[in-house]
Design a protein around this motif. Sequence first.
Motif, PDB file in Angstrom:
ATOM      1  N   ASP A 116     145.515 -64.857 -42.490  1.00 53.08           N
ATOM      2  CA  ASP A 116     144.884 -65.900 -41.548  1.00 53.08           C
ATOM      3  C   ASP A 116     143.373 -66.080 -41.804  1.00 53.08           C
ATOM      4  OD1 ASP A 116     143.477 -63.464 -41.225  1.00 53.08           O
ATOM      5  OD2 ASP A 116     143.882 -62.951 -39.299  1.00 53.08           O
ATOM      6  N   GLY A 117     143.073 -65.932 -43.037  1.00 51.95           N
ATOM      7  CA  GLY A 117     141.856 -66.437 -43.429  1.00 51.95           C
ATOM      8  C   GLY A 117     140.549 -65.521 -43.104  1.00 51.95           C
ATOM      9  N   TYR A 118     140.917 -64.307 -42.388  1.00 53.75           N
ATOM     10  CA  TYR A 118     139.830 -63.453 -42.345  1.00 53.75           C
ATOM     11  C   TYR A 118     139.590 -62.381 -43.553  1.00 53.75           C
ATOM     12  CZ  TYR A 118     137.583 -59.401 -40.278  1.00 53.75           C
ATOM     13  OH  TYR A 118     136.953 -58.264 -39.850  1.00 53.75           O
ATOM     14  N   ASP A 119     138.731 -62.162 -43.806  1.00 58.44           N
ATOM     15  CA  ASP A 119     138.305 -61.168 -45.133  1.00 58.44           C
ATOM     16  C   ASP A 119     137.656 -59.983 -44.737  1.00 58.44           C
ATOM     17  OD1 ASP A 119     138.124 -59.762 -47.418  1.00 58.44           O
ATOM     18  OD2 ASP A 119     137.401 -61.373 -48.636  1.00 58.44           O
ATOM     19  N   PRO A 120     138.398 -58.994 -44.392  1.00 60.37           N
ATOM     20  CA  PRO A 120     137.296 -57.708 -43.685  1.00 60.37           C
ATOM     21  C   PRO A 120     136.345 -57.381 -44.694  1.00 60.37           C
ATOM     22  CG  PRO A 120     139.466 -57.089 -44.243  1.00 60.37           C
ATOM     23  CD  PRO A 120     139.598 -58.717 -44.336  1.00 60.37           C
ATOM     24  N   PHE A 121     136.425 -57.444 -46.106  1.00 64.68           N
ATOM     25  CA  PHE A 121     135.661 -56.975 -47.093  1.00 64.68           C
ATOM     26  C   PHE A 121     134.374 -57.946 -46.973  1.00 64.68           C
ATOM     27  CE2 PHE A 121     139.673 -55.698 -48.607  1.00 64.68           C
ATOM     28  CZ  PHE A 121     139.493 -54.207 -48.843  1.00 64.68           C
ATOM     29  N   GLN A 122     134.552 -58.874 -46.955  1.00 62.00           N
ATOM     30  CA  GLN A 122     133.137 -59.901 -46.534  1.00 62.00           C
ATOM     31  C   GLN A 122     132.638 -59.627 -45.442  1.00 62.00           C
ATOM     32  OE1 GLN A 122     133.330 -64.090 -47.485  1.00 62.00           O
ATOM     33  NE2 GLN A 122     135.257 -64.041 -48.777  1.00 62.00           N
ATOM     34  N   ALA A 123     133.312 -59.563 -44.130  1.00 63.32           N
ATOM     35  CA  ALA A 123     132.700 -58.927 -42.886  1.00 63.32           C
ATOM     36  C   ALA A 123     132.265 -57.583 -43.179  1.00 63.32           C
ATOM     37  CB  ALA A 123     133.760 -58.998 -41.761  1.00 63.32           C
ATOM     38  N   ASN A 124     132.608 -56.857 -43.826  1.00 60.60           N
ATOM     39  CA  ASN A 124     132.250 -55.453 -43.770  1.00 60.60           C
ATOM     40  C   ASN A 124     132.005 -54.720 -45.169  1.00 60.60           C
ATOM     41  OD1 ASN A 124     132.495 -54.701 -40.724  1.00 60.60           O
ATOM     42  ND2 ASN A 124     134.581 -55.666 -41.411  1.00 60.60           N
ATOM     43  N   SER A 125     131.239 -55.734 -46.072  1.00 57.31           N
ATOM     44  CA  SER A 125     131.255 -54.990 -47.732  1.00 57.31           C
ATOM     45  C   SER A 125     130.293 -53.883 -47.488  1.00 57.31           C
ATOM     46  CB  SER A 125     130.700 -56.141 -48.173  1.00 57.31           C
ATOM     47  OG  SER A 125     129.286 -56.528 -47.651  1.00 57.31           O
ATOM     48  N   VAL A 126     129.542 -53.608 -46.702  1.00 52.94           N
ATOM     49  CA  VAL A 126     128.801 -52.460 -46.530  1.00 52.94           C
ATOM     50  C   VAL A 126     129.782 -50.826 -46.544  1.00 52.94           C
ATOM     51  CG1 VAL A 126     128.599 -52.106 -44.181  1.00 52.94           C
ATOM     52  CG2 VAL A 126     126.729 -51.178 -45.769  1.00 52.94           C
ATOM     53  N   LEU A 127     131.113 -51.173 -46.044  1.00 57.28           N
ATOM     54  CA  LEU A 127     131.865 -50.163 -45.901  1.00 57.28           C
ATOM     55  C   LEU A 127     132.240 -49.594 -47.275  1.00 57.28           C
ATOM     56  CD1 LEU A 127     134.499 -51.252 -43.342  1.00 57.28           C
ATOM     57  CD2 LEU A 127     132.414 -49.743 -43.230  1.00 57.28           C
ATOM     58  N   LEU A 128     132.157 -50.612 -48.414  1.00 55.64           N
ATOM     59  CA  LEU A 128     132.506 -49.870 -49.845  1.00 55.64           C
ATOM     60  C   LEU A 128     131.317 -49.077 -50.354  1.00 55.64           C
ATOM     61  CD1 LEU A 128     133.437 -53.215 -51.559  1.00 55.64           C
ATOM     62  CD2 LEU A 128     135.096 -51.439 -50.492  1.00 55.64           C
ATOM     63  N   LEU A 129     130.088 -49.459 -49.843  1.00 49.82           N
ATOM     64  CA  LEU A 129     128.898 -48.693 -50.336  1.00 49.82           C
ATOM     65  C   LEU A 129     128.770 -47.163 -49.334  1.00 49.82           C
ATOM     66  CD1 LEU A 129     126.281 -48.229 -51.566  1.00 49.82           C
ATOM     67  CD2 LEU A 129     124.968 -49.501 -49.758  1.00 49.82           C
ATOM     68  N   PHE A 130     129.669 -47.375 -48.151  1.00 50.61           N
ATOM     69  CA  PHE A 130     129.674 -46.111 -47.488  1.00 50.61           C
ATOM     70  C   PHE A 130     130.719 -45.259 -48.087  1.00 50.61           C
ATOM     71  CE2 PHE A 130     128.297 -48.256 -42.930  1.00 50.61           C
ATOM     72  CZ  PHE A 130     127.148 -48.298 -43.562  1.00 50.61           C
ATOM     73  N   LEU A 131     131.691 -45.863 -48.484  1.00 54.10           N
ATOM     74  CA  LEU A 131     132.602 -44.951 -49.174  1.00 54.10           C
ATOM     75  C   LEU A 131     132.196 -43.972 -50.336  1.00 54.10           C
ATOM     76  CD1 LEU A 131     135.708 -43.808 -49.441  1.00 54.10           C
ATOM     77  CD2 LEU A 131     136.248 -45.920 -50.714  1.00 54.10           C
ATOM     78  N   VAL A 132     131.262 -44.977 -51.036  1.00 55.91           N
ATOM     79  CA  VAL A 132     130.786 -44.322 -52.330  1.00 55.91           C
ATOM     80  C   VAL A 132     129.883 -43.217 -51.990  1.00 55.91           C
ATOM     81  CG1 VAL A 132     129.017 -44.963 -54.175  1.00 55.91           C
ATOM     82  CG2 VAL A 132     130.812 -46.422 -53.604  1.00 55.91           C
ATOM     83  N   ASN A 133     129.183 -43.469 -50.805  1.00 58.17           N
ATOM     84  CA  ASN A 133     128.162 -42.431 -50.481  1.00 58.17           C
ATOM     85  C   ASN A 133     129.000 -40.939 -50.035  1.00 58.17           C
ATOM     86  OD1 ASN A 133     125.949 -43.769 -50.907  1.00 58.17           O
ATOM     87  ND2 ASN A 133     125.803 -44.690 -48.715  1.00 58.17           N
ATOM     88  N   GLU A 134     130.037 -41.348 -49.268  1.00 56.59           N
ATOM     89  CA  GLU A 134     131.008 -40.184 -48.999  1.00 56.59           C
ATOM     90  C   GLU A 134     131.545 -39.496 -50.172  1.00 56.59           C
ATOM     91  OE1 GLU A 134     131.472 -38.652 -45.892  1.00 56.59           O
ATOM     92  OE2 GLU A 134     130.121 -40.243 -44.793  1.00 56.59           O
ATOM     93  N   LEU A 135     132.050 -40.039 -51.054  1.00 60.69           N
ATOM     94  CA  LEU A 135     132.513 -39.574 -52.289  1.00 60.69           C
ATOM     95  C   LEU A 135     131.355 -38.713 -52.927  1.00 60.69           C
ATOM     96  CD1 LEU A 135     134.796 -42.482 -53.483  1.00 60.69           C
ATOM     97  CD2 LEU A 135     135.464 -40.266 -52.619  1.00 60.69           C
ATOM     98  N   ASN A 136     129.912 -39.419 -53.095  1.00 65.08           N
ATOM     99  CA  ASN A 136     129.069 -38.423 -53.716  1.00 65.08           C
ATOM    100  C   ASN A 136     128.868 -37.068 -52.882  1.00 65.08           C
ATOM    101  OD1 ASN A 136     128.729 -40.371 -56.032  1.00 65.08           O
ATOM    102  ND2 ASN A 136     127.471 -41.485 -54.776  1.00 65.08           N
ATOM    103  N   ALA A 137     128.800 -37.510 -51.625  1.00 64.89           N
ATOM    104  CA  ALA A 137     128.464 -36.209 -50.754  1.00 64.89           C
ATOM    105  C   ALA A 137     129.367 -35.299 -51.071  1.00 64.89           C
ATOM    106  CB  ALA A 137     128.212 -36.644 -49.453  1.00 64.89           C
ATOM    107  N   ALA A 138     130.940 -35.402 -51.449  1.00 60.96           N
ATOM    108  CA  ALA A 138     132.002 -34.664 -51.450  1.00 60.96           C
ATOM    109  C   ALA A 138     131.965 -34.074 -52.896  1.00 60.96           C
ATOM    110  CB  ALA A 138     133.342 -35.353 -51.152  1.00 60.96           C
TER     111      ALA A 138
END
Length: 232
Positions: A116-138
């Motif tokens: 539908d033209g919506y790209d959740p990664f563009q709207a929430n690109s910071v989520l990738l960084l949050f995932l990296v932080n969680e992985l590092n914390a683990a």
Amino acid sequence: MNKSKGRVEIAMICIIIGIMIVMQTKSINNLGGLVTTQRADQMLIELNQMKRENDRLQNNVITLENDISFFENEASSNNAVVEKMLRDVDAAKDQAGFTDLEGPGIIITLDYKDSDGYDPFQANSVLLLFLVNELNAAGAEAISINGERIINSSEIRLAGSHININGKKNSYPYTFNVIGNTSTLKSAVNMRDGILDIMESNYINVEVEESEKITVFKYNGTINFKYAKPIK
């Protein structure tokens, strides 16, 4: 009478000559003996000198052998030091992200299949960084996203219609290769109301796969310090 006198004179001369020959012979013998004694003394002196020189050379040999042993021990010790330094350098390179690594862990795939033209990664690109932080914390020991090694200077940010990772354009799907304790990593990302739940609530499809052999390639960029310098 004259003949007898002549014979006596000849006899006297012969006796005198004989006496002279005997005396000369004794003188020669005595002279020869004296020369032999002097030569023997000289040879004794030379022999003593040679003995002293031999002792000196023997001491030099012992000194040199000790030096060789010392240098061999030093070389062995230095080799151990060098080997330790190389191990430390390799460990530092591993931690800094400059070597390819392999080990167990998890593979996380993030995708979006709506059209539908919506790209959740563009709207929430910071989520990738949050995932990296969680992985590092683990306790993740190495992370890559679409083959890009994540190091302490890596950036994950929106750049137009793409997300830049290490200065390179990337688009979904995003594949995280993560090396570490498999169960710990999986529990960390799958916790209730955790990062993956947040992603799914933002229409991102998430798949988590365990693997005993994951490869995370090294960081291919360069790091230049312009202002920071080591403290001596």
